[in-house]
Design an enzyme around this catalytic site. Structure first.
Site, PDB file in Angstrom:
ATOM      1  N   ALA A  90       4.798   3.355 -11.728  1.00 33.87           N
ATOM      2  CA  ALA A  90       3.578   2.619 -12.080  1.00 33.87           C
ATOM      3  C   ALA A  90       3.101   1.792 -10.891  1.00 33.87           C
ATOM      4  CB  ALA A  90       3.845   1.719 -13.288  1.00 33.87           C
ATOM      5  N   TYR A  91       4.023   1.070 -10.266  1.00 34.79           N
ATOM      6  CA  TYR A  91       3.658   0.226  -9.128  1.00 34.79           C
ATOM      7  C   TYR A  91       3.048   1.058  -8.000  1.00 34.79           C
ATOM      8  CZ  TYR A  91       4.177  -3.063  -5.237  1.00 34.79           C
ATOM      9  OH  TYR A  91       3.932  -3.871  -4.148  1.00 34.79           O
TER      10      TYR A  91
ATOM     11  N   LYS B 244      -0.817   0.976  -6.406  1.00 34.22           N
ATOM     12  CA  LYS B 244      -1.052   0.683  -4.991  1.00 34.22           C
ATOM     13  C   LYS B 244      -1.781   1.843  -4.288  1.00 34.22           C
ATOM     14  CE  LYS B 244       0.559  -3.536  -4.643  1.00 34.22           C
ATOM     15  NZ  LYS B 244      -0.327  -4.679  -4.339  1.00 34.22           N
TER      16      LYS B 244
ATOM     17  N   ARG C 224      11.643 -10.401   0.975  1.00 38.04           N
ATOM     18  CA  ARG C 224      12.472 -11.161   0.026  1.00 38.04           C
ATOM     19  C   ARG C 224      11.582 -12.093  -0.797  1.00 38.04           C
ATOM     20  NH1 ARG C 224      15.467 -11.123   4.672  1.00 38.04           N
ATOM     21  NH2 ARG C 224      14.883 -13.244   5.292  1.00 38.04           N
TER      22      ARG C 224
END
Length: 276
Positions: free
Chosen positions: A192-193, A197, A231
């Site tokens: 999905a991500y 994008k 991070r």
């Protein structure tokens, strides 16, 4: 001449906060507006930056709420009369061990990463002054997800003449297929991500093309970029880059000097144009 202004979305923590800090550290010649969905967290971020010696302005923005984007537009128009830098950074990703059904993950992630970016762009791009810079934060995962699409979808997403309307339709198709559970059978990647994008990267290419056609003499540059694996709360503690390192490419693109002709409409990682 009105004071210059830069806007960073999703900027109360992580890469967004590092981008705001990076713009201030680089001596952006105007106000940097830190936006966040949560007003308390946003104002706390502004206070933290103040303690570091950086003066910023807070404005609430929920990118999923079109009226919120319009309120920000009105604020910028009334206070500054335009916009010089827009960094569309806000985004979300589910963790790998998320228990929500994939169809739900697809709909929620698309709503924020693609539609939210589109809402903000529609509200704020008309405010861009000559020589403005726009940076849409995408991801290298968009390249990887593109490679996992079937050849027909790849061709559509690489089409230099694809319209915003066609792209929106494709993003809707993915969510519907994900909710039915047959997205892979229809040639979509199982991310999905990554698919959202793809949408952000292709949207950037479309927006840059439209700006070149409608404002050819204004020297506006608009690009998508990948900050890298950073991070953050979203990417986890094992990523190799610090938020400050992740902010380097977005800040570089936001501060491209007046008179620069490129990059424009490109996907940029580590300050280098990547093939799409």
């Amino acid at each position: 001449m009105s004071k210059k202004v830069a806007v960073v979305t999703g900027a109360n923590k992580g890469i967004g906060l590092a981008i705001v800090r990076g713009l201030c550290r680089a001596g952006f010649p105007g106000d940097v507006v830190l936006t966040a969905r949560n007003e308390k967290l946003g104002r706390e971020a502004v206070e933290m930056l103040k303690e570091e010696g950086f003066e910023t302005v807070f404005h609430q923005l929920d990118i999923c709420d079109q009226s919120s984007a319009e309120r920000l537009r009105d604020f910028l128009q009334n206070k500054y009369g335009g916009l010089d830098v827009l960094i569309n950074n806000a985004g979300i990703a589910y963790k790998k061990d998320a228990v929500e059904p994939f169809g739900e993950q697809a709909e929620v992630t698309m709503r924020t990463n693609f539609w939210g970016t589109l809402y903000v762009s529609r509200a704020l791009l008309p405010l861009l002054r000559p020589h403005a810079r726009v940076v849409n934060v995408s991801s290298f995962v968009s390249q990887r997800a593109l490679g996992q699409c079937n050849p027909q979808l790849q061709a559509k997403f690489r089409d230099t003449e694809i319209s915003e309307e066609e792209l929106c339709s494709l993003m809707e198709d993915f969510v519907k297929a994900a909710q039915r559970g047959d997205h892979q059978a229809e040639g979509w990647p199982n991310t999905a991500y990554g698919t959202t994008k793809i949408g952000v990267t292709v949207l950037s290419r479309i927006q840059a093309r439209v700006l070149s056609q409608t404002r050819p003499d204004d020297g506006i540059l608009l690009n998508a970029c990948c900050p890298g694996w950073v991070r953050t709360d979203m990417a986890g503690p094992n990523a190799p880059k610090s938020p400050e390192e992740g902010a380097e490419t977005p800040v570089y693109l936001a501060l491209l000097p007046q008179g620069a002709k490129e990059p424009h409409g490109q996907f940029v990682q580590d300050k280098t144009v990547q093939e799409w």
